[in-house]
Write a protein that holds these residues in place. Sequence first.
Motif, PDB file in Angstrom:
ATOM      1  N   SER A  99     -19.107 -18.781  50.594  1.00 47.95           N
ATOM      2  CA  SER A  99     -20.340 -19.047  51.332  1.00 47.95           C
ATOM      3  C   SER A  99     -21.482 -18.236  50.741  1.00 47.95           C
ATOM      4  O   SER A  99     -21.258 -17.250  50.021  1.00 47.95           O
ATOM      5  N   ALA A 100     -22.691 -18.623  51.073  1.00 48.69           N
ATOM      6  CA  ALA A 100     -23.868 -17.867  50.631  1.00 48.69           C
ATOM      7  C   ALA A 100     -23.797 -16.433  51.158  1.00 48.69           C
ATOM      8  O   ALA A 100     -24.102 -15.481  50.437  1.00 48.69           O
ATOM      9  N   GLY A 101     -23.385 -16.286  52.396  1.00 49.17           N
ATOM     10  CA  GLY A 101     -23.292 -14.940  52.983  1.00 49.17           C
ATOM     11  C   GLY A 101     -22.302 -14.052  52.260  1.00 49.17           C
ATOM     12  O   GLY A 101     -22.569 -12.865  52.036  1.00 49.17           O
ATOM     13  N   LEU A 102     -21.165 -14.606  51.890  1.00 46.02           N
ATOM     14  CA  LEU A 102     -20.158 -13.831  51.177  1.00 46.02           C
ATOM     15  C   LEU A 102     -20.647 -13.453  49.783  1.00 46.02           C
ATOM     16  O   LEU A 102     -20.547 -12.290  49.368  1.00 46.02           O
ATOM     17  N   LEU A 103     -21.200 -14.428  49.058  1.00 45.20           N
ATOM     18  CA  LEU A 103     -21.715 -14.160  47.708  1.00 45.20           C
ATOM     19  C   LEU A 103     -22.805 -13.096  47.738  1.00 45.20           C
ATOM     20  O   LEU A 103     -22.796 -12.148  46.947  1.00 45.20           O
ATOM     21  N   LEU A 104     -23.758 -13.254  48.646  1.00 40.41           N
ATOM     22  CA  LEU A 104     -24.885 -12.314  48.697  1.00 40.41           C
ATOM     23  C   LEU A 104     -24.460 -10.961  49.255  1.00 40.41           C
ATOM     24  O   LEU A 104     -25.012  -9.930  48.855  1.00 40.41           O
ATOM     25  N   GLY A 105     -23.485 -10.948  50.157  1.00 44.96           N
ATOM     26  CA  GLY A 105     -22.988  -9.662  50.663  1.00 44.96           C
ATOM     27  C   GLY A 105     -22.399  -8.821  49.549  1.00 44.96           C
ATOM     28  O   GLY A 105     -22.696  -7.629  49.418  1.00 44.96           O
ATOM     29  N   TYR A 106     -21.544  -9.451  48.745  1.00 44.79           N
ATOM     30  CA  TYR A 106     -20.940  -8.731  47.619  1.00 44.79           C
ATOM     31  C   TYR A 106     -22.003  -8.364  46.596  1.00 44.79           C
ATOM     32  O   TYR A 106     -22.070  -7.213  46.139  1.00 44.79           O
ATOM     33  N   PHE A 107     -22.857  -9.316  46.247  1.00 47.73           N
ATOM     34  CA  PHE A 107     -23.912  -9.035  45.263  1.00 47.73           C
ATOM     35  C   PHE A 107     -24.786  -7.873  45.730  1.00 47.73           C
ATOM     36  O   PHE A 107     -25.085  -6.963  44.954  1.00 47.73           O
ATOM     37  N   ASP A 108     -25.218  -7.892  46.982  1.00 45.90           N
ATOM     38  CA  ASP A 108     -26.107  -6.845  47.489  1.00 45.90           C
ATOM     39  C   ASP A 108     -25.432  -5.474  47.484  1.00 45.90           C
ATOM     40  O   ASP A 108     -26.090  -4.456  47.224  1.00 45.90           O
ATOM     41  N   ALA A 109     -24.134  -5.429  47.770  1.00 50.21           N
ATOM     42  CA  ALA A 109     -23.402  -4.146  47.732  1.00 50.21           C
ATOM     43  C   ALA A 109     -23.354  -3.603  46.309  1.00 50.21           C
ATOM     44  O   ALA A 109     -23.582  -2.403  46.075  1.00 50.21           O
TER      45      ALA A 109
END
Length: 168
Positions: A99-109
């Motif tokens: 999901s977008a949330g999962l991708l961006l969560g990992y990317f942002d971390a």
Amino acid sequence: MNSAGILADAFERIHEVVHAAVEDLAPEDLDARLDDDANSIAWLVWHLTRIQDDHVADAAGTEQIWFAQDWASRFELPLEKSSTGYGHSSADVGSVRASAGLLLGYFDAVHARTLDFVRGLDGRALERVVDESWSPPVTLGVRLVSVIADDLQHAGQAAFVRGVLERR
């Protein structure tokens, strides 16, 4: 601006492109492939984040965010946990779904840890050899520029795919 500031600025630009490519996309758009062997947005963003995480963690002497914050389990990919996408087959590419949330969560971390690391560097730190298997040996500065170049390339590809999907 010093070298740390330049590196931080480059990683901030990657952040902007990744978010623009991913935000508000449905899973079917993130997983879409322009042809049977093309890379999806999900794979491109996951891969660029894995490479950044792997390379920066190695240079900083820290554990990858992928493992330290258990993103490997959250993604539930049918791949080796240590996979970064390098050398993936078309089938491997197609198996990366998120999901977008999962991708961006990992990317942002990973992005936050990267900024913490690069903001603390000075010119002398960038001269440290981080990989002697190349000729000439790879310095930290060269490794970080390589990560930036690769990330921008893949983020641009993800933005292109999004643009094609939006025009359909």
